[in-house]
Design a protein around this motif. Structure first.
Motif, PDB file in Angstrom:
ATOM      1  N   LYS A  95       0.832  -1.212   0.000  1.00 32.72           N
ATOM      2  CA  LYS A  95       0.000   0.000   0.000  1.00 32.72           C
ATOM      3  C   LYS A  95       0.866   1.261   0.000  1.00 32.72           C
ATOM      4  O   LYS A  95       0.558   2.238  -0.688  1.00 32.72           O
ATOM      5  N   ASN A  99       0.962   4.062  -2.931  1.00 33.82           N
ATOM      6  CA  ASN A  99       0.666   5.457  -2.626  1.00 33.82           C
ATOM      7  C   ASN A  99       1.758   6.405  -3.090  1.00 33.82           C
ATOM      8  O   ASN A  99       1.477   7.577  -3.341  1.00 33.82           O
ATOM      9  N   ASP A 103       0.551   9.570  -5.105  1.00 36.28           N
ATOM     10  CA  ASP A 103       0.877  10.916  -4.621  1.00 36.28           C
ATOM     11  C   ASP A 103       1.766  11.706  -5.580  1.00 36.28           C
ATOM     12  O   ASP A 103       1.706  12.929  -5.598  1.00 36.28           O
TER      13      ASP A 103
END
Length: 164
Positions: A95, A99, A103
């Motif tokens: 995860k 991300n 991002d």
């Protein structure tokens, strides 16, 4: 319930304190040069980018690295991924990797890369499972307890059709 949020410079001590909960991890990371002072230096660099895995207000894992910008092309070098003992093997490292893409993709992210000790089998499995490809080897790069270990280089190229 967890959330993943951007780390700020003052989070360096919380991240280092998480490693200190596991003496074996602390010894290993200190050997690699990750002292508390090095954490602080990393977190205060202009090109630092990191994400923390939080359960409530408690940090349980993180990914830290550097954003490299060349001719408006963004690359991210993963320097460290760490998940505290009680949250390991639940997919949180994946995860965090995903991300990074989510991002930074709006900033024209083209590549994420890292190096890993050739005997760090769990990390190698994590990276290959998440679409990272081995691109090279640094022969006898690490020297831990008088034993030389290779470093494997991995990368994940990003384009408009790739989604993590």
């Amino acid at each position: 319930m967890y959330n993943i949020t951007k780390l700020l410079p003052f989070d360096f001590s919380r991240c280092f304190d998480l490693i200190k909960l596991n003496q074996n991890d602390l010894t290993y990371f200190k050997f690699l040069g990750w002292s508390q002072e090095q954490f602080k230096k990393q977190f205060y660099k202009d090109n630092f980018f990191g994400l923390g895995l939080f359960f409530g207000s408690k940090i349980k894992g993180y990914i830290i690295g550097d954003i490299i910008t060349i001719d408006n092309i963004i690359e991210y070098e993963v320097l460290l991924i760490y998940i505290g003992n009680e949250k390991r093997n639940h997919g949180y490292a994946s995860k965090l990797l995903s991300n990074i893409y989510l991002d930074l993709n709006h900033r024209n992210l083209k590549r994420i890369y890292l190096e890993v000790a050739s005997n760090n089998y769990k990390a190698i499995k994590l990276y290959t499972k998440n679409g990272y490809k081995k691109t090279g080897t640094r022969i006898k790069y690490y020297n831990f307890k008088n034993k030389k270990t290779d470093a494997f280089l991995y990368e994940k190229k990003i384009n408009d059709t790739i989604k993590s």
